[in-house]
Design a protein around this motif. Structure first.
Motif, short mmCIF file in Angstrom:
data_model
loop_
_atom_site.label_atom_id
_atom_site.label_comp_id
_atom_site.label_asym_id
_atom_site.label_seq_id
_atom_site.Cartn_x
_atom_site.Cartn_y
_atom_site.Cartn_z
N LEU A 120 -33.77 23.98 -32.56
CA LEU A 120 -33.90 24.40 -30.28
C LEU A 120 -33.21 25.05 -30.28
O LEU A 120 -32.80 25.76 -29.04
CB LEU A 120 -35.14 24.17 -30.49
N ASP A 121 -32.50 23.62 -30.68
CA ASP A 121 -30.99 23.64 -29.43
C ASP A 121 -29.69 24.55 -28.91
O ASP A 121 -29.03 24.76 -28.56
CB ASP A 121 -30.23 22.35 -29.49
N ALA A 122 -29.85 25.17 -29.99
CA ALA A 122 -28.94 26.58 -30.74
C ALA A 122 -29.45 27.76 -29.50
O ALA A 122 -28.68 28.92 -29.40
CB ALA A 122 -28.54 26.46 -31.37
N ALA A 123 -30.36 27.74 -29.26
CA ALA A 123 -31.41 28.73 -28.32
C ALA A 123 -30.67 29.58 -26.82
O ALA A 123 -30.31 30.12 -26.78
CB ALA A 123 -32.53 28.17 -28.59
N PHE A 124 -30.26 27.96 -26.40
CA PHE A 124 -29.95 28.75 -24.85
C PHE A 124 -27.86 28.83 -24.75
O PHE A 124 -27.20 29.96 -24.43
CB PHE A 124 -29.84 27.06 -24.17
N LEU B 202 -38.41 33.45 -15.90
CA LEU B 202 -37.74 32.03 -16.26
C LEU B 202 -39.32 31.24 -15.67
O LEU B 202 -38.98 30.67 -17.05
CB LEU B 202 -36.65 31.92 -16.29
N PHE B 203 -38.99 30.70 -14.59
CA PHE B 203 -39.28 29.56 -14.19
C PHE B 203 -41.15 29.90 -14.92
O PHE B 203 -41.69 28.98 -15.03
CB PHE B 203 -39.90 29.54 -13.09
N ALA B 204 -41.52 31.09 -15.23
CA ALA B 204 -42.77 31.29 -15.38
C ALA B 204 -42.74 30.38 -16.68
O ALA B 204 -43.63 29.81 -17.05
CB ALA B 204 -43.49 32.69 -15.19
N VAL B 205 -42.16 31.36 -18.14
CA VAL B 205 -42.34 31.48 -19.00
C VAL B 205 -41.93 29.71 -19.27
O VAL B 205 -42.22 29.38 -20.33
CB VAL B 205 -41.09 31.94 -19.73
N TRP B 206 -40.86 29.30 -18.89
CA TRP B 206 -40.23 27.56 -18.83
C TRP B 206 -41.62 26.73 -19.14
O TRP B 206 -41.84 26.33 -19.41
CB TRP B 206 -39.36 26.88 -18.11
N ASN B 207 -42.35 27.45 -17.67
CA ASN B 207 -43.34 26.03 -17.37
C ASN B 207 -44.03 26.27 -18.40
O ASN B 207 -45.30 25.32 -18.74
CB ASN B 207 -44.00 26.35 -16.36
N THR B 208 -45.00 27.16 -19.01
CA THR B 208 -45.94 27.75 -19.68
C THR B 208 -45.45 27.20 -20.81
O THR B 208 -46.17 26.60 -21.68
CB THR B 208 -46.12 29.31 -20.03
N GLY B 209 -44.15 27.49 -21.64
CA GLY B 209 -43.91 26.58 -22.52
C GLY B 209 -43.88 25.36 -22.91
O GLY B 209 -43.96 24.32 -23.50
N VAL B 210 -43.33 24.40 -21.70
CA VAL B 210 -43.45 23.41 -21.70
C VAL B 210 -45.50 22.46 -21.39
O VAL B 210 -45.38 21.73 -22.34
CB VAL B 210 -42.98 21.94 -20.22
N ALA C 18 -36.18 32.82 -25.37
CA ALA C 18 -34.93 30.89 -25.38
C ALA C 18 -35.77 30.29 -24.33
O ALA C 18 -36.19 28.88 -25.07
CB ALA C 18 -34.06 31.71 -25.02
N SER C 19 -35.97 30.14 -23.15
CA SER C 19 -36.67 29.92 -22.38
C SER C 19 -37.80 28.86 -22.50
O SER C 19 -38.50 27.78 -22.34
CB SER C 19 -36.51 29.60 -20.71
N GLY C 20 -38.55 29.99 -22.81
CA GLY C 20 -39.85 29.66 -23.74
C GLY C 20 -39.83 28.20 -24.63
O GLY C 20 -41.27 27.21 -25.21
#
Length: 234
Positions: free
Chosen positions: A172-176, A146-154, A31-33
């Motif tokens: 996508l707003d419903a994922a988190f 989560l930090f790694a996946v979030w920044n990769t997705g960004v 979801a974070s990605g």
């Protein structure tokens, strides 16, 4: 008549707690990605340079606050207004930090890095564990991943830019929110004071949403913790 001898089965090797936590945290990472890709694409499609969402995600690392800050910038607001908006939305992590203070560890660097990894997801994931050792492992496993996946997705979203198109149509707003509900459901089922706190907080947030600025209802929903205290002392 001889009975056939049965070959004893080799017992399965139990999964280590860390592997189980990785498996459970993978949904949060996914979801974070996805939301990270959305954030990077929105920022660049709105006219910001690629480096802005990438650096913001590394240094600030606060999903809702980042979306709000970028919204202020794209609407013509200055950096100070964007920073103030993000800071207001992220004040809730102060309460989260108190909840997991003992989980982070006692070393200075552990607390410094751990404070940077405090999010809705990491705190919910950690507090859902049954004992202090597992809570600490859950926090670090989920937080670093989560930090790694979030920044990769960004980064992916920022590089893709306009190619992704309107990210809102994908829901996508419903994922988190969906992931957070899945994380807190076990605690809600097992603990009556937690249920009372969650119900009071949800009612406050829903009542204030039409009249309060974005992010403030969630912050004021922390008043639901009063019901938790009463439930424990009763």
């Amino acid at each position: 008549m001889r009975t056939a001898e049965r070959t004893p089965r080799t017992p399965r090797t139990p999964r280590t707690p860390r592997l189980e936590l990785v498996r459970d945290a993978s949904l949060v990472w996914l979801a974070s990605g996805v939301v990270g890709v959305s954030f990077g694409a929105i920022a660049v499609a709105g006219g910001l340079p690629v480096w802005v969402p990438v650096v913001m995600s590394l240094v600030v690392y606060a999903g809702s606050a980042q979306f709000s800050a970028v919204g202020v910038l794209l609407a013509g607001g200055g950096p100070l207004a964007a920073a103030a908006t993000g800071l207001l939305l992220n004040t809730r992590t102060a309460a989260y930090s108190l909840a997991v203070a003992e989980t982070l560890g006692r070393g200075r660097w552990a607390r410094l890095l751990g404070a940077h990894l405090v999010t809705d997801e990491t705190v919910a994931f950690a507090l859902a564990q049954p004992d202090p050792v597992r809570r600490r492992t859950a926090f670090w496993v989920s937080g670093l991943g989560l930090f790694a996946v979030w920044n990769t997705g960004v980064l992916i979203g920022a590089l893709a830019g306009d190619a992704i198109g309107d990210t809102a149509r994908y829901g996508l707003d419903a994922a988190f929110p969906a992931v957070l509900v899945a994380l807190v459901l076990p605690a809600l089922r097992q603990d009556a004071p937690v249920r009372r706190s969650a119900l009071l907080g949800a009612c406050l947030a829903l009542a204030l949403t039409p009249v309060a600025p974005a992010g403030v209802p969630v912050l004021l929903a922390l008043a639901g913790l009063l019901a938790f205290g009463k439930g424990r002392t009763a």
